[in-house]
Scaffold this motif. Structure first.
Motif, PDB file in Angstrom:
ATOM      1  N   ARG A  26      -4.565  17.970   6.582  1.00  0.00           N
ATOM      2  CA  ARG A  26      -5.434  17.644   7.726  1.00  0.00           C
ATOM      3  C   ARG A  26      -4.829  16.478   8.494  1.00  0.00           C
ATOM      4  NH1 ARG A  26     -11.382  16.755   6.353  1.00  0.00           N
ATOM      5  NH2 ARG A  26     -11.423  16.757   8.604  1.00  0.00           N
ATOM      6  N   SER A  27      -3.962  16.771   9.429  1.00  0.00           N
ATOM      7  CA  SER A  27      -3.228  15.722  10.145  1.00  0.00           C
ATOM      8  C   SER A  27      -4.124  14.848  11.015  1.00  0.00           C
ATOM      9  CB  SER A  27      -2.108  16.335  10.986  1.00  0.00           C
ATOM     10  OG  SER A  27      -2.625  17.188  11.968  1.00  0.00           O
ATOM     11  N   GLU A  28      -5.285  15.312  11.379  1.00  0.00           N
ATOM     12  CA  GLU A  28      -6.169  14.525  12.246  1.00  0.00           C
ATOM     13  C   GLU A  28      -6.739  13.292  11.547  1.00  0.00           C
ATOM     14  OE1 GLU A  28      -8.860  17.540  10.231  1.00  0.00           O
ATOM     15  OE2 GLU A  28      -6.877  17.608  11.158  1.00  0.00           O
ATOM     16  N   ILE A  29      -6.632  13.194  10.233  1.00  0.00           N
ATOM     17  CA  ILE A  29      -7.163  12.031   9.529  1.00  0.00           C
ATOM     18  C   ILE A  29      -6.073  11.006   9.189  1.00  0.00           C
ATOM     19  CG2 ILE A  29      -9.142  13.284   8.601  1.00  0.00           C
ATOM     20  CD1 ILE A  29      -7.650  13.367   5.891  1.00  0.00           C
ATOM     21  N   SER A  30      -4.891  11.176   9.746  1.00  0.00           N
ATOM     22  CA  SER A  30      -3.763  10.301   9.396  1.00  0.00           C
ATOM     23  C   SER A  30      -4.051   8.829   9.664  1.00  0.00           C
ATOM     24  CB  SER A  30      -2.497  10.737  10.123  1.00  0.00           C
ATOM     25  OG  SER A  30      -2.652  10.605  11.521  1.00  0.00           O
ATOM     26  N   GLY A  31      -4.733   8.517  10.747  1.00  0.00           N
ATOM     27  CA  GLY A  31      -5.034   7.126  11.070  1.00  0.00           C
ATOM     28  C   GLY A  31      -5.934   6.466  10.041  1.00  0.00           C
ATOM     29  N   LYS A  32      -6.843   7.223   9.486  1.00  0.00           N
ATOM     30  CA  LYS A  32      -7.752   6.684   8.471  1.00  0.00           C
ATOM     31  C   LYS A  32      -7.060   6.522   7.121  1.00  0.00           C
ATOM     32  CE  LYS A  32     -11.713   8.769  10.706  1.00  0.00           C
ATOM     33  NZ  LYS A  32     -12.719   9.809  10.662  1.00  0.00           N
ATOM     34  N   LEU A  33      -6.123   7.391   6.842  1.00  0.00           N
ATOM     35  CA  LEU A  33      -5.468   7.393   5.535  1.00  0.00           C
ATOM     36  C   LEU A  33      -4.579   6.180   5.299  1.00  0.00           C
ATOM     37  CD1 LEU A  33      -4.557  11.160   5.318  1.00  0.00           C
ATOM     38  CD2 LEU A  33      -6.230   9.949   3.918  1.00  0.00           C
ATOM     39  N   ILE A  34      -4.142   5.542   6.356  1.00  0.00           N
ATOM     40  CA  ILE A  34      -3.259   4.378   6.188  1.00  0.00           C
ATOM     41  C   ILE A  34      -3.965   3.233   5.468  1.00  0.00           C
ATOM     42  CG2 ILE A  34      -3.735   3.204   8.369  1.00  0.00           C
ATOM     43  CD1 ILE A  34      -0.664   2.784   8.568  1.00  0.00           C
ATOM     44  N   MET A  35      -5.277   3.246   5.480  1.00  0.00           N
ATOM     45  CA  MET A  35      -6.048   2.177   4.824  1.00  0.00           C
ATOM     46  C   MET A  35      -5.797   2.111   3.325  1.00  0.00           C
ATOM     47  SD  MET A  35      -7.568   0.261   6.850  1.00  0.00           S
ATOM     48  CE  MET A  35      -8.403  -0.629   5.555  1.00  0.00           C
ATOM     49  N   PHE A  36      -5.580   3.253   2.692  1.00  0.00           N
ATOM     50  CA  PHE A  36      -5.449   3.253   1.232  1.00  0.00           C
ATOM     51  C   PHE A  36      -4.159   2.560   0.769  1.00  0.00           C
ATOM     52  CE2 PHE A  36      -8.203   6.938   2.250  1.00  0.00           C
ATOM     53  CZ  PHE A  36      -9.385   6.357   1.817  1.00  0.00           C
ATOM     54  N   PRO A  37      -3.000   2.927   1.280  1.00  0.00           N
ATOM     55  CA  PRO A  37      -1.817   2.155   0.887  1.00  0.00           C
ATOM     56  C   PRO A  37      -1.831   0.727   1.453  1.00  0.00           C
ATOM     57  CG  PRO A  37      -1.204   3.945   2.378  1.00  0.00           C
ATOM     58  CD  PRO A  37      -2.645   4.116   2.044  1.00  0.00           C
ATOM     59  N   ALA A  38      -2.518   0.516   2.559  1.00  0.00           N
ATOM     60  CA  ALA A  38      -2.603  -0.840   3.121  1.00  0.00           C
ATOM     61  C   ALA A  38      -3.397  -1.765   2.198  1.00  0.00           C
ATOM     62  CB  ALA A  38      -3.227  -0.804   4.509  1.00  0.00           C
ATOM     63  N   MET A  39      -4.350  -1.222   1.459  1.00  0.00           N
ATOM     64  CA  MET A  39      -5.103  -2.048   0.506  1.00  0.00           C
ATOM     65  C   MET A  39      -4.193  -2.560  -0.599  1.00  0.00           C
ATOM     66  SD  MET A  39      -8.904  -0.365   0.260  1.00  0.00           S
ATOM     67  CE  MET A  39      -8.450   1.340   0.067  1.00  0.00           C
ATOM     68  N   VAL A  40      -3.231  -1.744  -1.013  1.00  0.00           N
ATOM     69  CA  VAL A  40      -2.264  -2.189  -2.020  1.00  0.00           C
ATOM     70  C   VAL A  40      -1.390  -3.303  -1.433  1.00  0.00           C
ATOM     71  CG1 VAL A  40      -0.386  -1.462  -3.543  1.00  0.00           C
ATOM     72  CG2 VAL A  40      -2.289   0.105  -3.089  1.00  0.00           C
ATOM     73  N   GLU A  41      -1.054  -3.172  -0.153  1.00  0.00           N
ATOM     74  CA  GLU A  41      -0.242  -4.173   0.551  1.00  0.00           C
ATOM     75  C   GLU A  41      -0.894  -5.555   0.511  1.00  0.00           C
ATOM     76  OE1 GLU A  41       3.056  -5.296   3.011  1.00  0.00           O
ATOM     77  OE2 GLU A  41       2.649  -3.363   2.110  1.00  0.00           O
ATOM     78  N   THR A  42      -2.203  -5.586   0.490  1.00  0.00           N
ATOM     79  CA  THR A  42      -2.936  -6.853   0.463  1.00  0.00           C
ATOM     80  C   THR A  42      -2.471  -7.730  -0.692  1.00  0.00           C
ATOM     81  OG1 THR A  42      -4.862  -5.788   1.435  1.00  0.00           O
ATOM     82  CG2 THR A  42      -5.247  -7.879   0.314  1.00  0.00           C
ATOM     83  N   TYR A  43      -2.228  -7.127  -1.840  1.00  0.00           N
ATOM     84  CA  TYR A  43      -1.835  -7.913  -3.006  1.00  0.00           C
ATOM     85  C   TYR A  43      -0.404  -8.410  -2.899  1.00  0.00           C
ATOM     86  CZ  TYR A  43      -6.364  -6.746  -4.528  1.00  0.00           C
ATOM     87  OH  TYR A  43      -7.729  -6.661  -4.567  1.00  0.00           O
ATOM     88  N   ALA A  44       0.441  -7.657  -2.246  1.00  0.00           N
ATOM     89  CA  ALA A  44       1.796  -8.141  -1.978  1.00  0.00           C
ATOM     90  C   ALA A  44       1.739  -9.336  -1.036  1.00  0.00           C
ATOM     91  CB  ALA A  44       2.657  -7.026  -1.391  1.00  0.00           C
ATOM     92  N   LEU A  45       0.889  -9.257  -0.034  1.00  0.00           N
ATOM     93  CA  LEU A  45       0.730 -10.375   0.908  1.00  0.00           C
ATOM     94  C   LEU A  45       0.163 -11.614   0.212  1.00  0.00           C
ATOM     95  CD1 LEU A  45      -0.550  -8.447   4.033  1.00  0.00           C
ATOM     96  CD2 LEU A  45       1.592  -9.730   3.851  1.00  0.00           C
ATOM     97  N   LEU A  46      -0.776 -11.410  -0.687  1.00  0.00           N
ATOM     98  CA  LEU A  46      -1.336 -12.545  -1.438  1.00  0.00           C
ATOM     99  C   LEU A  46      -0.261 -13.204  -2.298  1.00  0.00           C
ATOM    100  CD1 LEU A  46      -4.795 -11.079  -2.514  1.00  0.00           C
ATOM    101  CD2 LEU A  46      -4.360 -12.799  -0.745  1.00  0.00           C
ATOM    102  N   ALA A  47       0.562 -12.397  -2.947  1.00  0.00           N
ATOM    103  CA  ALA A  47       1.654 -12.949  -3.757  1.00  0.00           C
ATOM    104  C   ALA A  47       2.647 -13.697  -2.873  1.00  0.00           C
ATOM    105  CB  ALA A  47       2.358 -11.835  -4.524  1.00  0.00           C
ATOM    106  N   LEU A  48       2.919 -13.159  -1.694  1.00  0.00           N
ATOM    107  CA  LEU A  48       3.813 -13.827  -0.755  1.00  0.00           C
ATOM    108  C   LEU A  48       3.275 -15.206  -0.392  1.00  0.00           C
ATOM    109  CD1 LEU A  48       6.237 -13.729   1.274  1.00  0.00           C
ATOM    110  CD2 LEU A  48       4.626 -12.735   2.918  1.00  0.00           C
ATOM    111  N   VAL A  49       2.006 -15.275  -0.065  1.00  0.00           N
ATOM    112  CA  VAL A  49       1.385 -16.547   0.313  1.00  0.00           C
ATOM    113  C   VAL A  49       1.407 -17.530  -0.863  1.00  0.00           C
ATOM    114  CG1 VAL A  49      -0.802 -17.638   0.971  1.00  0.00           C
ATOM    115  CG2 VAL A  49      -0.035 -15.566   2.144  1.00  0.00           C
ATOM    116  N   VAL A  50       1.093 -17.052  -2.055  1.00  0.00           N
ATOM    117  CA  VAL A  50       1.094 -17.934  -3.221  1.00  0.00           C
ATOM    118  C   VAL A  50       2.492 -18.484  -3.488  1.00  0.00           C
ATOM    119  CG1 VAL A  50       0.781 -18.004  -5.736  1.00  0.00           C
ATOM    120  CG2 VAL A  50      -0.952 -16.938  -4.295  1.00  0.00           C
ATOM    121  N   SER A  51       3.514 -17.620  -3.407  1.00  0.00           N
ATOM    122  CA  SER A  51       4.879 -18.101  -3.633  1.00  0.00           C
ATOM    123  C   SER A  51       5.301 -19.104  -2.563  1.00  0.00           C
ATOM    124  CB  SER A  51       5.857 -16.926  -3.698  1.00  0.00           C
ATOM    125  OG  SER A  51       5.754 -16.263  -4.939  1.00  0.00           O
TER     126      SER A  51
END
Length: 149
Positions: free
Chosen positions: A117-142
């Motif tokens: 279902r290609s029409e939901i592609s914009g919404k789907l980016i949220m799921f891997p972006a949530m994982v990115e949050t923890y990488a960003l937190l580690a970046l800030v802590v370091s």
């Protein structure tokens, strides 16, 4: 082992582990994207951002490594000085590796959903972006830990 060697080891490991994590994450996403594009090449624009998301951890690890170079103690420094640098890069070293792999796996699920279902592609980016949050937190802590040295 003197402090300089310990610091250099931590900085190198940070760049290496984040790079490995990103490479593995990109292997997963690239493989999934190739399958989707074999079916429908028009979906490229809907999946490319999700495909590239795991690459960011490699960039974060490189950034922390470059920043860490400014904090390498002099030759013969006490081991504690080196361990301080090693400890400061440790959050990015570990979280960068793990989150890139997990983000790659989450991105594969999003890519496979776009295939259906290609029409939901914009919404789907949220799921891997949530994982990115923890990488960003580690970046800030370091960054904060390096600045505290």
């Amino acid at each position: 082992m003197d402090g300089q060697v310990i610091a250099i080891l931590g900085i190198a490991l940070c760049a290496i582990t984040c790079g490995i994590g990103s490479a593995l994450g990109l292997k997963f996403t690239g493989s999934a994207a190739a399958g989707v594009m074999a079916e429908d090449p028009k979906k490229f624009s809907r999946i490319i951002v999700v495909v590239l998301l795991p690459a960011t951890q490699g960039l974060y690890g490189l950034l922390i490594s470059f920043m860490g170079l400014s904090y390498i103690p002099q030759t013969g420094a006490a081991a504690s000085e080196g361990w301080a640098v090693f400890g400061a890069v440790l959050p990015m070293l570990i979280v960068g590796l793990v989150s890139a792999i997990l983000q790659g796996q989450t991105s594969v699920a999003a890519i496979n959903a776009v295939a259906k279902r290609s029409e939901i592609s914009g919404k789907l980016i949220m799921f891997p972006a949530m994982v990115e949050t923890y990488a960003l937190l580690a970046l800030v802590v370091s960054i904060l830990l390096l600045q505290a040295l």
